[in-house]
Design a protein around this motif. Structure first.
Motif, PDB file in Angstrom:
ATOM      1  N   SER A 118       0.997  -1.206  -0.014  1.00 28.09           N
ATOM      2  CA  SER A 118       0.022   0.144  -0.279  1.00 28.09           C
ATOM      3  C   SER A 118       0.779   1.220   0.000  1.00 28.09           C
ATOM      4  CB  SER A 118      -0.987   0.003   1.020  1.00 28.09           C
ATOM      5  OG  SER A 118      -1.580   1.170   1.315  1.00 28.09           O
ATOM      6  N   SER A 119       1.749   1.172   0.789  1.00 28.20           N
ATOM      7  CA  SER A 119       2.842   2.450   1.052  1.00 28.20           C
ATOM      8  C   SER A 119       3.651   2.684  -0.392  1.00 28.20           C
ATOM      9  CB  SER A 119       3.860   2.044   2.039  1.00 28.20           C
ATOM     10  OG  SER A 119       4.555   3.410   2.295  1.00 28.20           O
ATOM     11  N   SER A 153       1.062   4.212  -2.834  1.00 25.93           N
ATOM     12  CA  SER A 153       1.021   5.741  -2.499  1.00 25.93           C
ATOM     13  C   SER A 153       2.050   6.444  -2.769  1.00 25.93           C
ATOM     14  CB  SER A 153       0.521   5.893  -1.109  1.00 25.93           C
ATOM     15  OG  SER A 153      -0.270   5.251  -0.523  1.00 25.93           O
ATOM     16  N   GLU A 182       2.892  11.688   1.734  1.00 24.61           N
ATOM     17  CA  GLU A 182       2.191  10.470   1.287  1.00 24.61           C
ATOM     18  C   GLU A 182       0.958  10.719   2.199  1.00 24.61           C
ATOM     19  OE1 GLU A 182       2.734   5.734   2.150  1.00 24.61           O
ATOM     20  OE2 GLU A 182       4.427   7.023   1.577  1.00 24.61           O
ATOM     21  N   HIS A 183       0.682  10.962   3.241  1.00 23.95           N
ATOM     22  CA  HIS A 183      -0.309  11.077   4.091  1.00 23.95           C
ATOM     23  C   HIS A 183      -1.430  11.931   3.223  1.00 23.95           C
ATOM     24  CE1 HIS A 183      -2.927  11.445   7.716  1.00 23.95           C
ATOM     25  NE2 HIS A 183      -3.033  12.643   7.300  1.00 23.95           N
ATOM     26  N   ARG A 218      -2.728   9.631   0.601  1.00 26.35           N
ATOM     27  CA  ARG A 218      -3.516   8.622   1.218  1.00 26.35           C
ATOM     28  C   ARG A 218      -5.080   9.144   1.408  1.00 26.35           C
ATOM     29  NH1 ARG A 218      -1.917   3.669   2.788  1.00 26.35           N
ATOM     30  NH2 ARG A 218       0.408   3.119   2.535  1.00 26.35           N
ATOM     31  N   LYS A 219      -5.305  10.077   1.995  1.00 20.18           N
ATOM     32  CA  LYS A 219      -6.487  10.632   2.609  1.00 20.18           C
ATOM     33  C   LYS A 219      -7.319  11.282   1.260  1.00 20.18           C
ATOM     34  CE  LYS A 219      -5.367   9.604   6.377  1.00 20.18           C
ATOM     35  NZ  LYS A 219      -5.807   8.129   7.116  1.00 20.18           N
ATOM     36  N   HIS A 259      -8.749   8.082  -0.386  1.00 23.33           N
ATOM     37  CA  HIS A 259      -9.835   7.555   0.353  1.00 23.33           C
ATOM     38  C   HIS A 259     -11.217   8.505  -0.234  1.00 23.33           C
ATOM     39  CE1 HIS A 259      -9.126   4.722   3.511  1.00 23.33           C
ATOM     40  NE2 HIS A 259      -7.806   5.135   3.625  1.00 23.33           N
ATOM     41  N   ARG A 288      -1.346  -3.159   8.616  1.00 19.98           N
ATOM     42  CA  ARG A 288      -2.474  -2.194   8.291  1.00 19.98           C
ATOM     43  C   ARG A 288      -3.200  -2.015   9.735  1.00 19.98           C
ATOM     44  NH1 ARG A 288      -3.647  -1.549   2.942  1.00 19.98           N
ATOM     45  NH2 ARG A 288      -5.079   0.216   3.570  1.00 19.98           N
ATOM     46  N   ASP A 302     -11.011   7.358   8.877  1.00 23.29           N
ATOM     47  CA  ASP A 302     -11.097   7.041   7.606  1.00 23.29           C
ATOM     48  C   ASP A 302     -12.579   6.437   7.174  1.00 23.29           C
ATOM     49  OD1 ASP A 302      -8.404   7.447   7.186  1.00 23.29           O
ATOM     50  OD2 ASP A 302      -7.911   5.569   6.985  1.00 23.29           O
TER      51      ASP A 302
END
Length: 157
Positions: A32-33, A36, A59-60, A63-64, A67, A117, A123
């Motif tokens: 996943s990382s 991203s 990266e944060h 990711r958000k 989502h 995870r 989330d």
């Protein structure tokens, strides 16, 4: 296209998309990382090429944003799907809200069982907000199109 075919088409689209969402949650933290990170690198390259400081994108943030966007698309697909069924407005709204909560809740629960995870309640809220946003965008677009006199090729689409 018949009403039944439209129901099957949009229902299948929703199911396949939910499976896509769940498959992302089944990836280990490392995979996943890496995904991203690849998107982060691309976004930073595009911003830098445009003369924008790309260090603000992390990266944060990627990711958000993923989502929220992923679930905005789900909200749109759910609108397209539920429109094909002969449901009252109340039942359509209830179905939309229920699915828009159950999918992210299940999605985050899946992550509790994947190496590296963790499921995050924040989330779930972000995903629900994305689905609500997609729903509002769809409804606004449908209203604008109906008010501007754009003829629908197919009423149930």
């Amino acid at each position: 296209m018949t009403a039944k075919r439209r129901q099957y088409l949009w229902s299948a689209a929703v199911v396949l998309y939910v499976l896509f969402i769940f498959s992302n949650s089944m990836k280990t933290a490392d995979l996943s990382s890496a995904d991203s990170g690849a998107v982060l690198k691309l976004v930073q390259q595009v911003l830098t090429a445009g003369g924008v400081d790309s260090t603000i994108i992390t990266e944060h943030v990627i990711r958000k944003t993923a989502h929220f966007t992923e679930y905005a698309v789900l909200g749109i697909l759910l609108c397209l799907c539920f429109r094909t069924f002969a449901l009252s407005l109340d039942r359509r709204v209830l179905s939309q809200v229920l699915v828009s909560f159950l999918v992210p809740f299940t999605d985050e629960t899946i992550q509790l069982f994947v190496a590296g995870r963790s499921g995050q309640i924040s989330d779930v809220w972000l995903d629900c907000a994305g689905a609500a946003f997609g729903t509002v965008v769809f409804m606004a677009a449908a209203r604008i199109l109906s008010r501007t006199g754009v003829k629908k090729r197919d009423k149930k689409l």
